[in-house]
Design a protein around this motif. Structure first.
Motif, PDB file in Angstrom:
ATOM      1  N   ALA B 145       1.001  -0.977   0.064  1.00  0.00           N
ATOM      2  CA  ALA B 145       0.082   0.015   0.058  1.00  0.00           C
ATOM      3  C   ALA B 145       0.900   1.367  -0.092  1.00  0.00           C
ATOM      4  O   ALA B 145       0.456   2.147  -0.633  1.00  0.00           O
ATOM      5  N   GLY B 146       2.105   1.202   0.724  1.00  0.00           N
ATOM      6  CA  GLY B 146       2.982   2.312   0.877  1.00  0.00           C
ATOM      7  C   GLY B 146       3.409   2.577  -0.648  1.00  0.00           C
ATOM      8  O   GLY B 146       3.622   4.021  -1.121  1.00  0.00           O
ATOM      9  N   LEU B 147       3.836   1.505  -1.297  1.00  0.00           N
ATOM     10  CA  LEU B 147       4.497   1.717  -2.709  1.00  0.00           C
ATOM     11  C   LEU B 147       3.417   2.368  -3.556  1.00  0.00           C
ATOM     12  O   LEU B 147       3.531   3.192  -4.434  1.00  0.00           O
ATOM     13  N   ARG B 148       2.171   1.768  -3.634  1.00  0.00           N
ATOM     14  CA  ARG B 148       0.954   2.298  -4.489  1.00  0.00           C
ATOM     15  C   ARG B 148       0.918   3.706  -4.161  1.00  0.00           C
ATOM     16  O   ARG B 148       0.672   4.571  -5.276  1.00  0.00           O
ATOM     17  N   ALA B 149       0.858   4.179  -2.864  1.00  0.00           N
ATOM     18  CA  ALA B 149       0.513   5.640  -2.522  1.00  0.00           C
ATOM     19  C   ALA B 149       1.674   6.326  -3.317  1.00  0.00           C
ATOM     20  O   ALA B 149       1.474   7.476  -3.698  1.00  0.00           O
ATOM     21  N   ALA B 150       3.038   5.960  -2.908  1.00  0.00           N
ATOM     22  CA  ALA B 150       4.393   6.749  -3.498  1.00  0.00           C
ATOM     23  C   ALA B 150       4.185   6.887  -4.997  1.00  0.00           C
ATOM     24  O   ALA B 150       4.468   7.699  -5.377  1.00  0.00           O
ATOM     25  N   GLU B 151       3.810   5.830  -5.845  1.00  0.00           N
ATOM     26  CA  GLU B 151       3.536   5.784  -7.189  1.00  0.00           C
ATOM     27  C   GLU B 151       2.637   6.776  -7.633  1.00  0.00           C
ATOM     28  O   GLU B 151       2.729   7.586  -8.597  1.00  0.00           O
ATOM     29  N   ASP B 152       1.457   6.697  -6.876  1.00  0.00           N
ATOM     30  CA  ASP B 152       0.371   7.775  -7.095  1.00  0.00           C
ATOM     31  C   ASP B 152       0.815   9.342  -7.057  1.00  0.00           C
ATOM     32  O   ASP B 152       0.582  10.104  -7.800  1.00  0.00           O
ATOM     33  N   ARG B 153       1.677   9.449  -5.935  1.00  0.00           N
ATOM     34  CA  ARG B 153       2.053  10.915  -5.555  1.00  0.00           C
ATOM     35  C   ARG B 153       3.144  11.187  -6.560  1.00  0.00           C
ATOM     36  O   ARG B 153       3.175  12.395  -6.882  1.00  0.00           O
ATOM     37  N   ALA B 154       3.965  10.086  -7.143  1.00  0.00           N
ATOM     38  CA  ALA B 154       5.125  10.701  -7.998  1.00  0.00           C
ATOM     39  C   ALA B 154       4.486  11.048  -9.339  1.00  0.00           C
ATOM     40  O   ALA B 154       4.739  12.058  -9.820  1.00  0.00           O
ATOM     41  N   ALA B 155       3.444  10.197  -9.809  1.00  0.00           N
ATOM     42  CA  ALA B 155       2.842  10.733 -11.040  1.00  0.00           C
ATOM     43  C   ALA B 155       2.193  11.734 -11.131  1.00  0.00           C
ATOM     44  O   ALA B 155       2.282  12.708 -11.867  1.00  0.00           O
ATOM     45  N   ARG B 156       1.480  12.184  -9.719  1.00  0.00           N
ATOM     46  CA  ARG B 156       0.854  13.535  -9.778  1.00  0.00           C
ATOM     47  C   ARG B 156       1.842  14.637  -9.727  1.00  0.00           C
ATOM     48  O   ARG B 156       1.753  15.569 -10.410  1.00  0.00           O
ATOM     49  N   ALA B 157       3.003  14.520  -8.903  1.00  0.00           N
ATOM     50  CA  ALA B 157       4.023  15.376  -8.899  1.00  0.00           C
ATOM     51  C   ALA B 157       4.557  15.610 -10.520  1.00  0.00           C
ATOM     52  O   ALA B 157       4.742  16.746 -10.761  1.00  0.00           O
ATOM     53  N   LEU B 158       4.557  14.545 -11.198  1.00  0.00           N
ATOM     54  CA  LEU B 158       5.191  14.988 -12.579  1.00  0.00           C
ATOM     55  C   LEU B 158       4.220  15.673 -13.361  1.00  0.00           C
ATOM     56  O   LEU B 158       4.599  16.382 -14.136  1.00  0.00           O
TER      57      LEU B 158
END
Lengths: 151, 194
Positions: B145-158
């Motif tokens: 779940a932590g990785l999934r949230a991190a991927e979402d945040r990273a995509a949004r930041a880009l």
């Protein structure tokens, strides 16, 4: 007859992005045709998924038509027939075709991302995202650079 | 006082035993490598002494383009993402097969971003003084779940950074954001979530 999967080149873009939006519309037309061909070879959950994706492409097509009309440009028409890259004989080739179609749509929307207008660019990125998600679903795996010829 | 480049001195090289070897650099028929080495020896003290009319005479360095900031932040986030994956894989080795391809794609992202910053550059190792490497959660589901949230945040930041990027960088960032969105989706698969 038009090629179902247009060339790999990402369109040059300017501030207004009419050429890039037209390329995206052409890719959506091709996808709608291709989903019709492939969907007929699928059954059950995969056919239901193909139908949902087909709907999404039709909505995207309508959005692009409106955007182009708002720019005073006549939207490109769908071709009457498309050349398939390979024969679709069953579910596995149907799924492979859908993955390739979504790659082409992703690539076309990355052309829209090159447009300098921030709202158009953002629209292109969101649309590329959606197409990449569908491509990964059909392919069953992710890729590092959806829509780009990078490895 | 600034050192002056004096060919006679600077042209010396040092022999194997530490003794100066003189009289070679400026001889006729000298190799090109020798001349280049001598030029480097002459130039280096001037560059490193920081006196006289060195770099100060050039005025303040130019301000970096906004896109350089976008790129360096994207690189930092990829480093952090790689560290997150490594922490989860080391805590849950059974996940290596599932997470390996996603980790490899993040490494490819990092290489591509680095190549925009310095053409031909290889990615630097994760800096020990950089962002803290998150400790692997004790629970496998929480780790995913932590990785999934991190991927979402990273995509949004880009996606949020696209406006200041050049067209070609914006395409790369949008493609990487799309890849990260597919990672987030892949991390919901039953095989991964266990």
């Amino acid at each position: 007859m038009s090629a179902l999967l247009p060339g790999a080149a990402i369109q040059p873009a300017g501030a207004s992005g009419v050429a890039a939006l037209q390329a995206a519309l052409a890719a959506e037309h091709a996808a709608i045709y291709g989903y019709g061909v492939a969907g007929a070879r699928l059954a059950g959950a995969r056919q239901a998924q193909a139908l949902r994706d087909w709907d999404a492409h039709q909505s995207a097509r309508d959005t692009l038509v409106s955007m182009l009309a708002a720019r005073g440009t006549k939207p490109v028409m769908s071709a009457t027939a498309y050349q398939l890259p390979f024969q679709v004989r069953g579910a596995s080739t149907a799924v492979a075709l859908l993955a390739l179609l979504e790659d082409g749509v992703t690539r076309a929307y990355l052309g829209v991302v090159a447009v300098t207008d921030p709202a158009v660019r953002s629209f292109g990125a969101r649309s590329a995202n959606a197409a990449a998600l569908r491509a990964a679903t059909w392919r069953g795996r992710t890729t590092a650079f959806p829509g780009l010829a990078l490895r | 006082m600034c050192p002056r480049g004096r060919p006679g001195r600077a042209g010396r090289s040092v022999g194997r035993q530490g003794e100066p070897v003189t009289g070679r650099v400026w001889e006729p028929g000298l190799s090109r490598r020798g001349v280049l080495a001598a030029a480097a020896l002459v130039t280096l003290p001037v560059l490193t002494s920081g006196c006289g009319k060195g770099f100060g005479a050039l005025g303040p360095p130019p301000r970096p383009l906004p896109e350089v900031g976008v790129l360096t932040r994207a690189i930092s986030r990829e480093h952090l993402m790689i560290a997150r994956y490594q922490a989860v894989v080391s805590g849950f080795p059974a996940l290596a097969g599932e997470l390996g391809p996603l980790l490899a794609e993040h490494r490819a992202h990092l290489t591509a971003l680095h190549s925009r910053l310095l053409p031909g550059a290889k990615p630097a190792p994760v800096p020990s003084s950089g962002p803290p490497i998150p400790a692997g959660p004790a629970d496998r589901a929480a780790a995913i779940a932590g990785l999934r949230a991190a991927e979402d945040r990273a995509a949004r930041a880009l996606l949020d950074s696209l406006a200041v990027a050049s067209p070609s960088l914006a395409q790369l960032l949008a493609s990487i954001a799309a890849s990260e969105a597919t990672h987030a989706a892949a991390l919901t698969r039953p095989g991964v979530t266990g």
